[in-house]
Structures are given as C-alpha cells and as structure tokens.
Design a protein around this motif. Structure first.
Motif, PDB file in Angstrom:
ATOM      1  N   LYS A  92       0.866  -1.189   0.000  1.00 27.47           N
ATOM      2  CA  LYS A  92       0.000   0.000   0.000  1.00 27.47           C
ATOM      3  C   LYS A  92       0.894   1.228   0.000  1.00 27.47           C
ATOM      4  O   LYS A  92       1.764   1.377   0.850  1.00 27.47           O
ATOM      5  N   ILE A  93       0.646   2.103  -0.991  1.00 23.93           N
ATOM      6  CA  ILE A  93       1.483   3.298  -1.115  1.00 23.93           C
ATOM      7  C   ILE A  93       0.682   4.510  -0.661  1.00 23.93           C
ATOM      8  O   ILE A  93      -0.422   4.747  -1.142  1.00 23.93           O
ATOM      9  N   SER A  94       1.227   5.249   0.303  1.00 22.82           N
ATOM     10  CA  SER A  94       0.642   6.547   0.643  1.00 22.82           C
ATOM     11  C   SER A  94       1.763   7.578   0.616  1.00 22.82           C
ATOM     12  O   SER A  94       2.897   7.239   0.290  1.00 22.82           O
ATOM     13  N   ILE A  95       1.446   8.845   0.931  1.00 17.27           N
ATOM     14  CA  ILE A  95       2.457   9.889   0.770  1.00 17.27           C
ATOM     15  C   ILE A  95       3.679   9.598   1.637  1.00 17.27           C
ATOM     16  O   ILE A  95       3.596   9.523   2.853  1.00 17.27           O
ATOM     17  N   ASP A  96       4.807   9.387   0.996  1.00 14.81           N
ATOM     18  CA  ASP A  96       6.099   9.141   1.646  1.00 14.81           C
ATOM     19  C   ASP A  96       6.102   7.941   2.595  1.00 14.81           C
ATOM     20  O   ASP A  96       6.940   7.859   3.495  1.00 14.81           O
ATOM     21  N   ALA A  97       5.164   7.042   2.434  1.00 16.55           N
ATOM     22  CA  ALA A  97       5.137   5.846   3.276  1.00 16.55           C
ATOM     23  C   ALA A  97       4.594   4.668   2.479  1.00 16.55           C
ATOM     24  O   ALA A  97       3.692   4.828   1.659  1.00 16.55           O
ATOM     25  N   VAL A  98       5.182   3.522   2.727  1.00 15.75           N
ATOM     26  CA  VAL A  98       4.751   2.311   2.021  1.00 15.75           C
ATOM     27  C   VAL A  98       4.586   1.204   3.054  1.00 15.75           C
ATOM     28  O   VAL A  98       5.448   1.040   3.914  1.00 15.75           O
ATOM     29  N   SER A  99       3.476   0.505   3.031  1.00 18.69           N
ATOM     30  CA  SER A  99       3.380  -0.650   3.916  1.00 18.69           C
ATOM     31  C   SER A  99       3.275  -1.914   3.081  1.00 18.69           C
ATOM     32  O   SER A  99       2.666  -1.927   2.011  1.00 18.69           O
ATOM     33  N   VAL A 155      -3.118   1.871  -4.421  1.00 18.29           N
ATOM     34  CA  VAL A 155      -2.749   3.285  -4.268  1.00 18.29           C
ATOM     35  C   VAL A 155      -3.942   4.167  -4.602  1.00 18.29           C
ATOM     36  O   VAL A 155      -4.823   3.780  -5.387  1.00 18.29           O
ATOM     37  N   GLN A 156      -3.985   5.318  -3.982  1.00 16.23           N
ATOM     38  CA  GLN A 156      -5.027   6.272  -4.283  1.00 16.23           C
ATOM     39  C   GLN A 156      -4.742   6.920  -5.633  1.00 16.23           C
ATOM     40  O   GLN A 156      -3.588   7.206  -5.942  1.00 16.23           O
ATOM     41  N   GLY A 157      -5.768   7.109  -6.431  1.00 12.32           N
ATOM     42  CA  GLY A 157      -5.565   7.786  -7.711  1.00 12.32           C
ATOM     43  C   GLY A 157      -5.872   6.885  -8.886  1.00 12.32           C
ATOM     44  O   GLY A 157      -6.499   5.843  -8.746  1.00 12.32           O
ATOM     45  N   LEU A 158      -5.392   7.307 -10.051  1.00 13.55           N
ATOM     46  CA  LEU A 158      -5.690   6.568 -11.278  1.00 13.55           C
ATOM     47  C   LEU A 158      -4.637   5.506 -11.552  1.00 13.55           C
ATOM     48  O   LEU A 158      -3.550   5.804 -12.027  1.00 13.55           O
ATOM     49  N   ALA A 159      -4.987   4.278 -11.223  1.00 19.87           N
ATOM     50  CA  ALA A 159      -4.080   3.176 -11.500  1.00 19.87           C
ATOM     51  C   ALA A 159      -4.396   2.654 -12.896  1.00 19.87           C
ATOM     52  O   ALA A 159      -5.555   2.529 -13.264  1.00 19.87           O
ATOM     53  N   ASP A 160      -3.363   2.382 -13.672  1.00 17.11           N
ATOM     54  CA  ASP A 160      -3.582   1.841 -15.006  1.00 17.11           C
ATOM     55  C   ASP A 160      -3.205   0.358 -14.996  1.00 17.11           C
ATOM     56  O   ASP A 160      -2.032   0.001 -14.953  1.00 17.11           O
ATOM     57  N   ASN A 167      -1.142   6.573 -13.206  1.00 15.59           N
ATOM     58  CA  ASN A 167      -1.205   7.713 -14.116  1.00 15.59           C
ATOM     59  C   ASN A 167      -1.293   9.044 -13.405  1.00 15.59           C
ATOM     60  O   ASN A 167      -0.736  10.034 -13.839  1.00 15.59           O
ATOM     61  N   TRP A 168      -2.037   9.026 -12.315  1.00 10.31           N
ATOM     62  CA  TRP A 168      -2.058  10.204 -11.482  1.00 10.31           C
ATOM     63  C   TRP A 168      -2.408   9.778 -10.072  1.00 10.31           C
ATOM     64  O   TRP A 168      -3.290   8.943  -9.884  1.00 10.31           O
ATOM     65  N   SER A 169      -1.704  10.341  -9.103  1.00 14.05           N
ATOM     66  CA  SER A 169      -2.047  10.071  -7.714  1.00 14.05           C
ATOM     67  C   SER A 169      -1.566  11.236  -6.875  1.00 14.05           C
ATOM     68  O   SER A 169      -0.499  11.801  -7.154  1.00 14.05           O
ATOM     69  N   PRO A 170      -2.318  11.626  -5.845  1.00 11.71           N
ATOM     70  CA  PRO A 170      -1.855  12.700  -4.963  1.00 11.71           C
ATOM     71  C   PRO A 170      -0.584  12.299  -4.220  1.00 11.71           C
ATOM     72  O   PRO A 170       0.103  13.146  -3.644  1.00 11.71           O
ATOM     73  N   PRO A 190       3.575 -11.959 -11.702  1.00  8.50           N
ATOM     74  CA  PRO A 190       2.658 -10.916 -12.151  1.00  8.50           C
ATOM     75  C   PRO A 190       2.377  -9.898 -11.044  1.00  8.50           C
ATOM     76  O   PRO A 190       2.243 -10.270  -9.881  1.00  8.50           O
ATOM     77  N   VAL A 191       2.289  -8.641 -11.436  1.00 13.35           N
ATOM     78  CA  VAL A 191       2.020  -7.561 -10.483  1.00 13.35           C
ATOM     79  C   VAL A 191       0.761  -6.831 -10.921  1.00 13.35           C
ATOM     80  O   VAL A 191       0.611  -6.485 -12.097  1.00 13.35           O
ATOM     81  N   MET A 192      -0.146  -6.604  -9.977  1.00 10.08           N
ATOM     82  CA  MET A 192      -1.402  -5.919 -10.285  1.00 10.08           C
ATOM     83  C   MET A 192      -1.377  -4.559  -9.583  1.00 10.08           C
ATOM     84  O   MET A 192      -1.083  -4.484  -8.392  1.00 10.08           O
ATOM     85  N   VAL A 193      -1.608  -3.495 -10.338  1.00 10.39           N
ATOM     86  CA  VAL A 193      -1.660  -2.155  -9.743  1.00 10.39           C
ATOM     87  C   VAL A 193      -3.116  -1.712  -9.713  1.00 10.39           C
ATOM     88  O   VAL A 193      -3.784  -1.703 -10.750  1.00 10.39           O
ATOM     89  N   VAL A 194      -3.614  -1.394  -8.519  1.00 15.16           N
ATOM     90  CA  VAL A 194      -5.049  -1.132  -8.382  1.00 15.16           C
ATOM     91  C   VAL A 194      -5.342   0.114  -7.558  1.00 15.16           C
ATOM     92  O   VAL A 194      -4.529   0.543  -6.745  1.00 15.16           O
ATOM     93  N   ASN A 195      -6.513   0.663  -7.787  1.00 14.04           N
ATOM     94  CA  ASN A 195      -6.994   1.793  -7.006  1.00 14.04           C
ATOM     95  C   ASN A 195      -7.453   1.307  -5.631  1.00 14.04           C
ATOM     96  O   ASN A 195      -8.149   0.301  -5.520  1.00 14.04           O
TER      97      ASN A 195
END
Ligand SMILES: [Zn+2]
Length: 416
Positions: A92-99, A155-160, A167-170, A190-195
C-alpha cells in the motif's frame, strides 16, 4: 470442441467452484461442500482427492462440538485450503510511506511492515526500482527462496492496470509513474496495480457477499474521496482500471482547486484537506499536498461538535458536495446500497444532514427511496483484505483450477 476438451473444461470449472467455496466459506466437510456448490458427491470426492494430491487443499480434523451444550463431539473431517500452497504480497502506497504485507492461501497475514520511502519528491524513474528492491528483501527475509506468487499494489488515484503504472495520484508529484515493470522484472511474478477504493469494495465483498453482492457503491472518505463500485456482484474496474473516480467528478465548474490539478472536483470539497481548507479560511485555489495529520481532523471535528459555526459550515459544504455526487450515482446506476467508509466517516453526524438534503434535491424520490445508505467502521484494513482476496481469486482462476501440471509449475511461468 471435442468431448475430451469439453470434460477437461468442466473439470477445471469444478476445481474452481470448489476452491472458491472454500475461500469464501472457510473449511467445509465434503457433504457441506456438496451442498454449497451443488456438485454431486462423486464429483466432490474426485475433485477433492486431486486437489489434496496437488497439495492445494488438505484434510483437517475439527471438533464437531455443539454450541448449545458446549460439549465437544466427535471430530469431523473438513477440507481446508492449504495455507502454504501459495503466498501473495500486498503493497500500500501513501504519501512518503509504504506498507507491505504477506498473506498465505487462507488469506492470513503472515508478515507486515511499514517503510518510509519518499514518494512525493521522488523521481518518476527511481521510485519503481526502490520499491522493487525493498519488496524483494522483505519477501526474501520472510519467505526465503519460496517467494510469492503474485503482488498487488494499492494506491489512491488513477491506476492503469494495463501498463502497471500510476497515471495520477496525490501520492506522487510526477504523472505516469511506472510501478509494475520493475517489480515484475525483479521478482518474475505478475504484479497488479489497483486503485485503493476498488479494493475496499473487494474487501466488503470478501467479508459479506450476501449483503454487498448486488449493486453497491462504496464511497471512501478521508485523505481523498474515492469509490469502489460493485455491479452485479463483481467489482467494476472499467477499461483501464480507472472506473468510478467519484472524487474527481465535477461538483462545481471552476470551483475549488483539487489535488488532481483541476478545479471544482467533489474531493476538493469533501476530502480531509478540503474540509480543513474551508474551516481555516485558506484560499480555495491553494493546493494542499502533504498528508493531513488525523489529530488535526479530530480537533476540527470536536470544535464542530462543540458548536463552532465555521467548523460546522466546513462539514456542511463537504456534506453538500458528497450528497450531490451520491445523487448522480443513484440516478446513473440505481444501486441497492451506498456504503460510506474510511476515516472521514468518524465525522459522519456532521456531514449527514447536508448530504441527505443534497440527495433529496439531486435525484427524484422514486429512485432514491430504494437505496439503502449505510456506513461501515474502518477499524479493519479493508484495502489490504480486498487486495489479498483479489490476488488469491486470480490465482485460483489462472493457476490452481487449471490442474496438477499447471499448479505445480514454477511461478515464473505465470509472469507476464
Ligand atoms: Zn480532482
């Protein structure tokens, strides 16, 4: 299609039905599994024998015990997913932190850690590499050479989902940050990137399919405003995984500045940063990029509850924007339920009156009266739970339902 291919297809389908039943309902005796799936006793016997041989499921003795008498009865043999059959990793990615966390085939989290990795100031090109290196050593530490079969990045934002980039995330200053390629290259899985809001919807589905399995819109309130959409019992992702960007639907043309760079988004009125901005009279064209301290939101909430008019007005403005957004959603989709989730729901009593007024003003009663609006507590980490569930479901579909030769193959075979 030949007869042989036909029966092979049925066999795969049945393996998947059995594994999904065990994933969704927990351990089941063969009789219970037959009832849950509608498969014949002969099919259940054959499929379970094969799955046990493939080391995907196992038999466990469970005390039959009666809750009524408290007596322990004879043990009953149930079938269980074998925890060690596979592991997945969630990031999980947030601003300057990853869990990061690891989970086994039963969905249990087996390791978890938070890392400080700069996101907002980081270069687009280096973030993916740094993340991949950190994830690889985290997995190595806990799983050794066994590794994981899949990785999910929320991640929050537009995951492609196609390119595996964000594509875009705060969370990032840069746009189009590639995430999946560096991890796929390093881990060969395989890696899945999701909102993240879509994963809250997955989490609700995995917790209670009966209640949320129809048409449900889950609205996330907190550091941003998001939506996960369940349509006909499945999370709707859209063409590229960017569906239901509820927070970035326009609320007011040329209105308050949103973190996405546009003006007048719903989020620019209803997210934490927006409520703070209104309450403290900060100009509405001033963006706020750093993470909001939850303590600051609790302080503001207490001010409003104590009757502070300025604070109350900020929550009212949030409720109005939210309500009109929900009204549009109701008019467009005619859902069974709207579920409010996320840390922002702690101030729900301050938001709700304006929200309900806006819904009433925004959509005809004939449609809105059929919708149930509820909220769920945010104690559980639903984003992680939903991501784990989506990864395991994908593994059952693509790997474990395929048969022994595929199931026992190395993970590398399934890398993109
Ligand atoms: Zn926006």
């Amino acid at each position: 299609m030949g007869e042989k291919a036909d029966s092979e297809l049925v066999r795969r389908q049945n393996r998947r039905i059995v594994l999904d039943a065990l994933r969704q309902r927990g351990n089941l005796a063969r009789v219970e599994l037959g009832r849950a799936t509608g498969l014949s006793p002969a099919s259940i016997t054959a499929i379970s024998a094969q799955l046990i041989e493939d080391k995907i499921i196992e038999e466990v003795d469970e005390p039959m015990g009666s809750a009524l008498t408290g007596k322990r009865g004879r043990p009953i043999v149930r079938l269980s997913l074998r925890a060690e059959a596979t592991h997945v990793a969630v990031v999980k990615i947030s601003i300057d932190a990853v869990s990061m966390m690891l989970a086994d085939f039963q969905g249990r989290v087996t390791a978890e850690r938070a890392f400080r990795i700069p996101t907002y100031g980081s270069e687009q090109a280096t973030f993916g590499e740094t993340l991949a290196a950190t994830l690889a050593s985290f997995i190595e530490e806990h799983r050794g050479k066994s590794g994981v079969a899949r990785v999910g990045i929320a991640v929050q934002g537009l995951a492609d989902s196609r390119s595996g980039s964000i594509n875009w995330s705060p969370v990032f200053r840069a746009r189009h940050v590639p995430i999946a390629p560096a991890i796929e290259k390093r881990l060969q899985v395989p890696v899945m990137v999701v909102n993240d809001a879509n994963m809250i919807a997955e989490g609700l589905l995995s917790m209670d399919r009966e209640s949320y399995g129809g048409n449900t819109a889950v609205v996330f309130l907190g550091y941003g405003v998001g939506m996960g959409l369940i349509l006909n019992g499945a999370v709707y992702h859209g063409a590229t995984g960017a569906a239901s960007e509820f927070g970035h639907m326009n609320h007011l043309p040329d209105g308050a500045l949103c973190r996405c760079g546009r003006k007048g988004c719903l989020e620019a009125y209803a997210a934490d940063y927006a409520i703070l901005r209104t309450a403290y009279g900060t100009p509405q064209d001033e963006p706020r990029m750093s993470a909001v301290d939850p303590a600051q939101m609790i302080e503001l909430m207490n001010k409003a509850k104590a009757g502070d008019t300025v604070a109350l007005n900020a929550y009212e403005a949030a409720g109005t924007a939210l309500g009109f957004g929900i009204a549009r959603t109701i008019a467009l989709l005619n859902p069974d339920r709207i579920i409010l989730a996320g840390p922002g729901t702690r101030a729900l009593e301050l938001i709700e009156p304006a929200m309900h007024r806006a819904i009433k003003d925004g959509v005809v009663d004939e449609i809105s009266r059929h919708v149930t609006i509820e909220h769920v507590s945010f104690d559980k980490d639903m984003i992680a739970r939903g991501t784990i569930d989506a990864l395991l479901r994908g593994l059952v579909r693509d790997v474990f339902s395929q048969g022994p030769s595929r199931a026992s193959a190395t993970h590398m075979e399934f890398a993109k």
